[in-house]
Design an enzyme around this catalytic site. Sequence first.
Site, PDB file in Angstrom:
ATOM      1  N   GLY A  11       0.770  -1.238   0.000  1.00 22.67           N
ATOM      2  CA  GLY A  11       0.000   0.000   0.000  1.00 22.67           C
ATOM      3  C   GLY A  11       0.802   1.290   0.000  1.00 22.67           C
ATOM      4  N   ASP A  12       2.133   1.220   0.065  1.00 21.89           N
ATOM      5  CA  ASP A  12       2.922   2.453   0.064  1.00 21.89           C
ATOM      6  C   ASP A  12       4.332   2.202  -0.469  1.00 21.89           C
ATOM      7  OD1 ASP A  12       3.338   5.178   0.420  1.00 21.89           O
ATOM      8  OD2 ASP A  12       3.828   5.007   2.548  1.00 21.89           O
ATOM      9  N   LEU A  13       4.410   1.514  -1.604  1.00 20.94           N
ATOM     10  CA  LEU A  13       5.715   1.217  -2.200  1.00 20.94           C
ATOM     11  C   LEU A  13       6.252   2.461  -2.899  1.00 20.94           C
ATOM     12  CD1 LEU A  13       5.056  -2.336  -3.672  1.00 20.94           C
ATOM     13  CD2 LEU A  13       6.379  -1.734  -1.629  1.00 20.94           C
ATOM     14  N   ASN A  14       7.095   3.204  -2.180  1.00 18.23           N
ATOM     15  CA  ASN A  14       7.723   4.394  -2.747  1.00 18.23           C
ATOM     16  C   ASN A  14       9.209   4.356  -2.419  1.00 18.23           C
ATOM     17  OD1 ASN A  14       8.355   6.058  -0.262  1.00 18.23           O
ATOM     18  ND2 ASN A  14       6.149   5.789   0.010  1.00 18.23           N
ATOM     19  N   ASN A  17      10.419   3.706   1.077  1.00 19.11           N
ATOM     20  CA  ASN A  17      10.091   2.436   1.728  1.00 19.11           C
ATOM     21  C   ASN A  17      10.696   1.203   1.068  1.00 19.11           C
ATOM     22  OD1 ASN A  17       8.546   3.780   3.628  1.00 19.11           O
ATOM     23  ND2 ASN A  17       6.649   3.529   2.497  1.00 19.11           N
TER      24      ASN A  17
END
Length: 169
Positions: A11-14, A17
């Site tokens: 949900g927050d693969l940036n 991260n």
Amino acid sequence: APELPTQVIHGDLNDQNILMSEHAPEGPGGNSNPWECVGVIDFGDLVHTFRVCDVAIAAAYLVIRLHYDNEGPAVSAEAVWIALHALLDGFSRQCQLTAAELEALPTLMCTRISCSVIFGAYSSALDPENEYLLLTQEPGWRSLALLLSCPRDSRGRVLIPGVSRPAAP
């Protein structure tokens, strides 16, 4: 959207991260990319939803990241499509996206970028001293403009392997 597979996603693969490690590229015919993903952190956004959302989030932040260090001319559409194809190639080594997922991907990418810039602006208004909240503002708007410059009817098709990319606007 019953045609879109679901699963638990990060949900927050940036770029904040994903842990990367540099290694020596392989020889001729091998992997020429000197970077390898070795880990993922920050599991606060885990959710059961459409599988393609994780790819869309990673792709959205990839496009934004291409704009971070670019204060001058816009990042070329060609550079963006090459980077997106590389991301999808890596993902497809583990899991093949369906045609419906590929078609939904550009809309989901634009949605994530929109949410990022809107939430960032709102949060910054509440906490103006926190510069991190504005990290994706300018690159996010440039990324969104670039993605939306691609003709709507071809946005999903250009991400399918073997399909030519759209001409730059």
